[in-house]
Design a protein around this motif. Structure first.
Motif, PDB file in Angstrom:
ATOM      1  N   ASN A  14      67.893 -47.149  42.553  1.00 31.97           N
ATOM      2  CA  ASN A  14      67.738 -48.068  43.557  1.00 31.97           C
ATOM      3  C   ASN A  14      68.406 -47.578  44.579  1.00 31.97           C
ATOM      4  O   ASN A  14      68.400 -48.257  45.661  1.00 31.97           O
ATOM      5  CB  ASN A  14      67.497 -49.657  43.187  1.00 31.97           C
ATOM      6  CG  ASN A  14      66.365 -49.886  42.551  1.00 31.97           C
ATOM      7  OD1 ASN A  14      65.283 -49.325  42.585  1.00 31.97           O
ATOM      8  ND2 ASN A  14      66.553 -50.905  41.594  1.00 31.97           N
ATOM      9  N   MET A  15      69.808 -46.713  44.407  1.00 29.91           N
ATOM     10  CA  MET A  15      70.677 -46.503  45.323  1.00 29.91           C
ATOM     11  C   MET A  15      70.179 -45.537  46.473  1.00 29.91           C
ATOM     12  O   MET A  15      69.176 -44.713  46.193  1.00 29.91           O
ATOM     13  CB  MET A  15      71.911 -45.683  44.670  1.00 29.91           C
ATOM     14  CG  MET A  15      72.541 -46.805  43.780  1.00 29.91           C
ATOM     15  SD  MET A  15      73.942 -45.723  43.150  1.00 29.91           S
ATOM     16  CE  MET A  15      74.893 -46.943  42.554  1.00 29.91           C
ATOM     17  N   THR A  16      70.782 -45.675  47.586  1.00 30.30           N
ATOM     18  CA  THR A  16      70.464 -44.645  48.631  1.00 30.30           C
ATOM     19  C   THR A  16      70.967 -43.209  48.281  1.00 30.30           C
ATOM     20  O   THR A  16      71.947 -43.377  47.427  1.00 30.30           O
ATOM     21  CB  THR A  16      71.109 -45.083  50.071  1.00 30.30           C
ATOM     22  OG1 THR A  16      72.627 -45.231  50.032  1.00 30.30           O
ATOM     23  CG2 THR A  16      70.476 -46.601  50.436  1.00 30.30           C
TER      24      THR A  16
ATOM     25  N   ALA B 127      74.637 -42.938  46.105  1.00 28.89           N
ATOM     26  CA  ALA B 127      74.492 -42.076  44.922  1.00 28.89           C
ATOM     27  C   ALA B 127      75.638 -40.997  44.791  1.00 28.89           C
ATOM     28  O   ALA B 127      76.198 -40.685  43.953  1.00 28.89           O
ATOM     29  CB  ALA B 127      73.295 -41.488  44.687  1.00 28.89           C
ATOM     30  N   ALA B 128      75.850 -40.545  46.133  1.00 34.71           N
ATOM     31  CA  ALA B 128      76.911 -39.462  46.130  1.00 34.71           C
ATOM     32  C   ALA B 128      78.207 -39.958  46.143  1.00 34.71           C
ATOM     33  O   ALA B 128      79.125 -39.210  45.499  1.00 34.71           O
ATOM     34  CB  ALA B 128      76.742 -38.674  47.636  1.00 34.71           C
TER      35      ALA B 128
END
Length: 130
Positions: free
Chosen positions: A19-21, A25-26
């Motif tokens: 669910n992360m952008t 995530a990076a």
């Protein structure tokens, strides 16, 4: 995607990551690399890439530069040794010694660089190989 047999905590983490952008995530990857001292870079499959073994081999350095970093107490002996090693005149050798750090010899073999270094260190100079 097929269902993996994950623990409850692993499944929660996977759902959370899903669910992360991309930016979140990076940032998570960077934080995990830092915390655990690992890299997330994809390993290169050597068998899949022709010639990769040669490209991945560490580059062997075959040319060295002898750098006079400090003269020491025996400046005159260092100047004499510089003249013998380089063939410079007295003024040029003196200028090189007084201009330390300075390159004494460039583009020479490791064996020759080690010899030059030993000769200069013998008269009290501080020398680096690059």
């Amino acid at each position: 995607m097929s269902e993996l047999n994950l623990s409850e905590n692993a499944q929660k983490a996977l759902d959370l990551i899903g669910n992360m952008t991309l930016l979140e995530a990076a940032d998570l990857v960077k934080a995990m690399e830092s915390k655990f001292g690992v890299s997330a870079a994809a390993p290169i499959a050597m068998a899949a890439m022709p010639g990769a073994a040669a490209a991945a081999a560490p580059e062997v350095k075959d040319e060295f530069t002898v750098v006079l970093t400090a003269v020491g107490d025996k400046k005159i002996q260092v100047i004499k040794e510089i003249r013998a090693i380089t063939g410079l005149g007295l003024k040029e050798a003196k200028d090189l010694v007084e201009g330390a750090p300075a390159n004494v010899k460039e583009g020479i073999t490791k064996a020759e660089a080690e010899q030059v270094k030993a000769k200069l260190e013998e008269v009290g100079a501080v020398v680096d190989l690059k």
